[in-house]
Design an enzyme around this catalytic site. Structure first.
Site, PDB file in Angstrom:
ATOM      1  N   LYS A 126       0.813  -1.149  -0.123  1.00  0.00           N
ATOM      2  CA  LYS A 126      -0.028   0.099  -0.071  1.00  0.00           C
ATOM      3  C   LYS A 126       0.962   1.164  -0.094  1.00  0.00           C
ATOM      4  CE  LYS A 126      -3.810  -2.124   2.296  1.00  0.00           C
ATOM      5  NZ  LYS A 126      -4.716  -2.321   3.535  1.00  0.00           N
ATOM      6  N   TYR A 151     -12.332  -2.553  -3.268  1.00  0.00           N
ATOM      7  CA  TYR A 151     -12.604  -2.584  -2.197  1.00  0.00           C
ATOM      8  C   TYR A 151     -14.254  -2.573  -1.793  1.00  0.00           C
ATOM      9  CZ  TYR A 151      -8.242  -2.316   0.171  1.00  0.00           C
ATOM     10  OH  TYR A 151      -7.119  -2.667   0.678  1.00  0.00           O
ATOM     11  N   PHE A 178     -15.260   3.543   7.401  1.00  0.00           N
ATOM     12  CA  PHE A 178     -14.197   3.979   6.995  1.00  0.00           C
ATOM     13  C   PHE A 178     -13.762   3.890   5.611  1.00  0.00           C
ATOM     14  CE2 PHE A 178     -14.038  -0.590   8.209  1.00  0.00           C
ATOM     15  CZ  PHE A 178     -13.526  -1.268   7.208  1.00  0.00           C
ATOM     16  N   ARG A 190      -1.541 -14.813   3.907  1.00  0.00           N
ATOM     17  CA  ARG A 190      -2.144 -14.265   5.196  1.00  0.00           C
ATOM     18  C   ARG A 190      -1.444 -14.148   6.301  1.00  0.00           C
ATOM     19  NH1 ARG A 190      -6.624 -10.442   4.086  1.00  0.00           N
ATOM     20  NH2 ARG A 190      -7.911 -11.376   5.827  1.00  0.00           N
ATOM     21  N   THR A 196      -5.280  -8.125  10.156  1.00  0.00           N
ATOM     22  CA  THR A 196      -5.581  -6.818   9.648  1.00  0.00           C
ATOM     23  C   THR A 196      -5.057  -5.665  10.457  1.00  0.00           C
ATOM     24  OG1 THR A 196      -7.519  -8.023   8.638  1.00  0.00           O
ATOM     25  CG2 THR A 196      -7.474  -5.607   8.664  1.00  0.00           C
ATOM     26  N   ARG A 242       2.923  -7.241   9.270  1.00  0.00           N
ATOM     27  CA  ARG A 242       2.153  -6.098   9.926  1.00  0.00           C
ATOM     28  C   ARG A 242       2.805  -6.356  11.452  1.00  0.00           C
ATOM     29  NH1 ARG A 242      -3.452  -7.774   7.249  1.00  0.00           N
ATOM     30  NH2 ARG A 242      -3.468  -6.342   5.489  1.00  0.00           N
ATOM     31  N   ASN A 254      -1.917   0.049   7.460  1.00  0.00           N
ATOM     32  CA  ASN A 254      -1.368  -1.215   7.465  1.00  0.00           C
ATOM     33  C   ASN A 254      -0.599  -1.922   6.183  1.00  0.00           C
ATOM     34  OD1 ASN A 254      -3.417  -2.102   5.943  1.00  0.00           O
ATOM     35  ND2 ASN A 254      -4.548  -3.594   7.343  1.00  0.00           N
ATOM     36  N   HIS A 293      -1.699  -5.448   1.605  1.00  0.00           N
ATOM     37  CA  HIS A 293      -2.960  -5.999   1.200  1.00  0.00           C
ATOM     38  C   HIS A 293      -2.508  -7.614   0.697  1.00  0.00           C
ATOM     39  CE1 HIS A 293      -6.678  -7.355  -0.483  1.00  0.00           C
ATOM     40  NE2 HIS A 293      -6.052  -7.740  -1.692  1.00  0.00           N
ATOM     41  N   GLU A 323      -9.389 -10.420  -7.701  1.00  0.00           N
ATOM     42  CA  GLU A 323      -8.189  -9.155  -7.690  1.00  0.00           C
ATOM     43  C   GLU A 323      -7.110  -9.411  -8.726  1.00  0.00           C
ATOM     44  OE1 GLU A 323      -9.083  -8.614  -2.984  1.00  0.00           O
ATOM     45  OE2 GLU A 323      -7.028  -9.729  -3.538  1.00  0.00           O
TER      46      GLU A 323
HETATM   47  N1  LIG Z   1     -11.634   0.090  11.631  1.00  0.00           N
HETATM   48  C1  LIG Z   1     -10.760   0.199  10.356  1.00  0.00           C
HETATM   49  N2  LIG Z   1     -10.445   1.425  10.213  1.00  0.00           N
HETATM   50  C2  LIG Z   1      -9.719   1.916   9.083  1.00  0.00           C
HETATM   51  N3  LIG Z   1      -9.414   1.116   8.406  1.00  0.00           N
HETATM   52  C3  LIG Z   1      -9.792  -0.078   8.143  1.00  0.00           C
HETATM   53  C4  LIG Z   1     -10.489  -0.561   9.330  1.00  0.00           C
HETATM   54  N4  LIG Z   1     -10.859  -1.963   9.006  1.00  0.00           N
HETATM   55  C5  LIG Z   1     -10.131  -2.172   7.783  1.00  0.00           C
HETATM   56  N5  LIG Z   1      -9.627  -1.121   7.388  1.00  0.00           N
HETATM   57  C6  LIG Z   1      -8.962  -1.071   6.112  1.00  0.00           C
HETATM   58  O1  LIG Z   1      -9.465  -1.867   4.977  1.00  0.00           O
HETATM   59  C7  LIG Z   1      -8.511  -2.845   4.807  1.00  0.00           C
HETATM   60  C8  LIG Z   1      -9.719  -3.929   4.234  1.00  0.00           C
HETATM   61  O2  LIG Z   1     -10.281  -4.315   5.705  1.00  0.00           O
HETATM   62  P1  LIG Z   1     -10.651  -5.784   5.660  1.00  0.00           P
HETATM   63  O3  LIG Z   1     -11.548  -6.142   6.444  1.00  0.00           O
HETATM   64  O4  LIG Z   1     -10.927  -6.387   4.304  1.00  0.00           O
HETATM   65  O5  LIG Z   1      -9.281  -6.339   6.021  1.00  0.00           O
HETATM   66  P2  LIG Z   1      -7.965  -7.320   5.243  1.00  0.00           P
HETATM   67  O6  LIG Z   1      -8.553  -8.247   4.286  1.00  0.00           O
HETATM   68  O7  LIG Z   1      -7.275  -7.831   6.225  1.00  0.00           O
HETATM   69  O8  LIG Z   1      -7.259  -6.072   4.610  1.00  0.00           O
HETATM   70  P3  LIG Z   1      -6.644  -6.267   3.163  1.00  0.00           P
HETATM   71  O9  LIG Z   1      -7.809  -6.396   2.267  1.00  0.00           O
HETATM   72  O10 LIG Z   1      -5.950  -4.950   2.954  1.00  0.00           O
HETATM   73  O11 LIG Z   1      -5.699  -7.440   3.296  1.00  0.00           O
HETATM   74  C9  LIG Z   1      -7.568  -3.008   5.812  1.00  0.00           C
HETATM   75  O12 LIG Z   1      -6.425  -3.569   5.295  1.00  0.00           O
HETATM   76  C10 LIG Z   1      -7.291  -1.723   6.323  1.00  0.00           C
HETATM   77  O13 LIG Z   1      -6.553  -0.839   5.399  1.00  0.00           O
END
Ligand SMILES: Nc1ncnc2c1ncn2[C@@H]1O[C@H](COP(=O)(O)OP(=O)(O)OP(=O)(O)O)[C@@H](O)[C@H]1O
Length: 169
Positions: free
Chosen positions: A29, A69, A77, A105, A111, A122, A132, A135, A146
């Protein structure tokens, strides 16, 4: 000496020709890029034994990020997430290997970096969920979606790695 030929002879002898394995979509990211972590992240996947199939460096459009997304469109958010992801260039990649989605993962960690163990990306390199740094696809099906969203089929490079017989029985 033709390295390409030597490579294909070895792999064909030991694995046969159909050695395409599971693939996952990994993306550094904008904060990961800004903080100079692209190399460290690639190194972790390479050293594990996974094979790089595609990679680019790009500044993603808002529309691409909204599609990426889409599942999170209803979350509070979401707008901030799209803005953050659009705040600088990203480094999307495709990695291949046995169980690469699940193991990928695990390499990333949780996350929320605060819940990620040391030793994960992370857990080692970031602090907050909204920054974070990386992705990774959460399932084989979402990985396929994706990969199709971020790469054209011709950008996925078919190649045989000489490491294969040293990684797989
Ligand atoms: N509470 C939150 N506040 C801010 N950003 C968030 C929050 N929860 C998730 N995100 C952001 O949205 C992304 C996607 O969330 P998701 O729940 O799909 O998690 P993930 O699958 O682990 O992440 P990613 O898809 O980025 O690998 C997270 O990686 C983070 O950058």
């Amino acid at each position: 000496f033709d390295p390409e030929e030597s490579c294909s002879i070895r792999s064909n002898t030991i694995m046969g020709d159909n050695n395409e394995r599971e693939r996952t979509f990994i993306m550094v990211k904008p904060d990961g890029v800004q903080r100079g972590l692209v190399g460290q992240i690639i190194q972790r996947f390479e050293q594990k034994g996974f094979k790089l199939v595609a990679m680019k460096f790009t500044w993603a459009s808002e529309s691409l990020l909204k599609e990426h997304y889409a599942d999170l469109a209803g979350r509070p958010f979401f707008a901030g997430l799209v803005k953050y992801m659009n705040s600088g260039p990203v480094c999307p990649m495709v990695w291949e290997g046995l169980n690469v989605v699940k193991t990928g993962r695990q390499i990333l960690g949780e996350t929320d970096p605060a819940k990620s163990l040391p030793g994960t990306i992370r857990g080692d390199y970031c602090i907050q969920v909204g920054r974070n740094i990386i992705h990774g696809s959460d399932a084989v099906e979402s990985a396929k979606k994706e990969i199709n969203l971020w790469f054209k089929p011709e950008e996925l490079i078919k190649w045989k790695s000489n490491e294969d017989p040293w990684l797989y029985e």
